[in-house]
Scaffold this active site. Sequence first.
Site, PDB file in Angstrom:
ATOM      1  N   ASP A   1       1.876   3.976   2.830  1.00 55.02           N
ATOM      2  CA  ASP A   1       0.827   4.823   2.252  1.00 55.02           C
ATOM      3  C   ASP A   1       1.443   5.987   1.445  1.00 55.02           C
ATOM      4  O   ASP A   1       1.640   5.847   0.233  1.00 55.02           O
ATOM      5  CB  ASP A   1      -0.118   5.327   3.355  1.00 55.02           C
ATOM      6  CG  ASP A   1      -1.510   5.672   2.845  1.00 55.02           C
ATOM      7  OD1 ASP A   1      -1.791   5.464   1.658  1.00 55.02           O
ATOM      8  OD2 ASP A   1      -2.331   6.147   3.654  1.00 55.02           O
TER       9      ASP A   1
ATOM     10  N   HIS B   1       0.871  -1.196   0.000  1.00 53.93           N
ATOM     11  CA  HIS B   1       0.000   0.000   0.000  1.00 53.93           C
ATOM     12  C   HIS B   1       0.897   1.231   0.000  1.00 53.93           C
ATOM     13  O   HIS B   1       1.312   1.712   1.058  1.00 53.93           O
ATOM     14  CB  HIS B   1      -0.910  -0.054   1.230  1.00 53.93           C
ATOM     15  CG  HIS B   1      -1.886   1.073   1.325  1.00 53.93           C
ATOM     16  ND1 HIS B   1      -3.010   1.022   2.124  1.00 53.93           N
ATOM     17  CD2 HIS B   1      -1.930   2.297   0.733  1.00 53.93           C
ATOM     18  CE1 HIS B   1      -3.684   2.156   2.016  1.00 53.93           C
ATOM     19  NE2 HIS B   1      -3.036   2.961   1.186  1.00 53.93           N
TER      20      HIS B   1
ATOM     21  N   GLU C   1     -11.020   3.441   6.236  1.00 54.09           N
ATOM     22  CA  GLU C   1      -9.944   4.306   6.743  1.00 54.09           C
ATOM     23  C   GLU C   1     -10.631   5.377   7.593  1.00 54.09           C
ATOM     24  O   GLU C   1     -10.428   5.467   8.788  1.00 54.09           O
ATOM     25  CB  GLU C   1      -9.185   4.933   5.560  1.00 54.09           C
ATOM     26  CG  GLU C   1      -8.081   5.922   5.964  1.00 54.09           C
ATOM     27  CD  GLU C   1      -7.413   6.588   4.756  1.00 54.09           C
ATOM     28  OE1 GLU C   1      -7.976   6.553   3.641  1.00 54.09           O
ATOM     29  OE2 GLU C   1      -6.313   7.168   4.940  1.00 54.09           O
TER      30      GLU C   1
HETATM   31  N1  ADE Z   1      -4.571   8.729  -1.806  1.00 55.94           N
HETATM   32  C1  ADE Z   1      -3.324   8.775  -1.339  1.00 55.94           C
HETATM   33  N2  ADE Z   1      -3.295   8.395  -0.052  1.00 55.94           N
HETATM   34  C2  ADE Z   1      -4.554   8.077   0.301  1.00 55.94           C
HETATM   35  C3  ADE Z   1      -5.163   7.614   1.484  1.00 55.94           C
HETATM   36  N3  ADE Z   1      -4.484   7.377   2.603  1.00 55.94           N
HETATM   37  N4  ADE Z   1      -6.495   7.415   1.475  1.00 55.94           N
HETATM   38  C4  ADE Z   1      -7.203   7.655   0.374  1.00 55.94           C
HETATM   39  N5  ADE Z   1      -6.672   8.100  -0.751  1.00 55.94           N
HETATM   40  C5  ADE Z   1      -5.360   8.304  -0.802  1.00 55.94           C
HETATM   41 ZN    ZN Z   2      -3.662   4.813   0.647  1.00 53.24          ZN
END
Ligand code: ADE
Ligand code: ZN
Length: 337
Positions: free
Chosen positions: A282, A21, A204
């Site tokens: 991320d 990710h 999230e």
């Molecule tokens: N694009 C880049 N990082 C992201 C995240 N953490 N959540 C959603 N979209 C994203």
């Molecule tokens: Zn992400």
Amino acid sequence: MPIENAATAELIKALPKAELHLHIEGSLEPELMMALAAKHQVTLPYATIDDVRRAYNFDNLQSFLDLYYLGASVLRDEDDFYRLMWDYLCKCKEDKVVHAEIMFDPQTHTERGIGFEVFMSGFMRAIAQAEKEWGQSTLLIMSFLRHLSEESAFETLEAAQPYLSMITAVGLDSSELGNPPQKFARVFAKAKSLGLLRVAHAGEEGPVEYIWSALNDLDVHRIDHGVRSVDDPALMQTLAQKQMPLTVCPLSNIKLCVFSHMREHNILSLLDSGLLVTVNADDPSYFGGYLNDNYHALAAHLPITQEQIKTLAANSFKASFLAQDKKALWLAQVAAL
Ligand code: ADE
Ligand code: ZN
């Protein structure tokens, strides 16, 4: 508070890991952002690199995304995309990320008039070089921006057709609340029919219903983030029973206020509940660290054992899209440590 000891730090360094990710646009470091802004005469609201870093204070996902899209506006030509990918792959080498499944957001670039041929050739040049120089293993995940329309996602899938041999999976990212996975059910069905694998950000900031929707409407192989799963015992049971991977991003979750502090993070309870949890960065440039920094942050603030760290590294291979024989090779190396 447990303090990370030297043996744990050594273990994190020595473990081979996969990263599942990672948004390549989120690895744009302020130095490169400023250099490319100067190169292309893009005006940014920052005078110095320190100003850029000072702006990295977020209240939620959207406040981050606003800066992330602004930052990405400096990426213009093939060489910029090469450099972006190359810098991240060099970090992989440093952190022993032997395999990376890297997300990119075509619409962030096509909406600015930059075509697939520009970013794909830059990415592929860096990927081929890293593979040749140190055997770096890499796959690409093409992510749709969920705040845009289904029609725009279909157009993106269409524009990607000449590049499908370079793309392993599709993903879904950007502003989660108000943009549930089912909005993209037909796009994901089409992607599946083209032989593409599927992942989606869910849970999230969004509720557990979005995680259910990613499973049921998008037929995903992994959930990106998914930390809100703990709100629904039936979902936890389903995720554990399916061994559905969650790609958890600890530093991201703190920076975006999903948890108030790393000691409040629920990764160990997800792990203890039998879920296939992995650790990921991320958007490392924006969230204060690459993959090993995420492991170190867990070790510094949570009562994580060395066995659990090894489990997280092993899970990263189990949850990857690598072939079974490659998985087995890396799993044996993790077990040997
Ligand atoms: N694009 C880049 N990082 C992201 C995240 N953490 N959540 C959603 N979209 C994203
Ligand atoms: Zn992400």
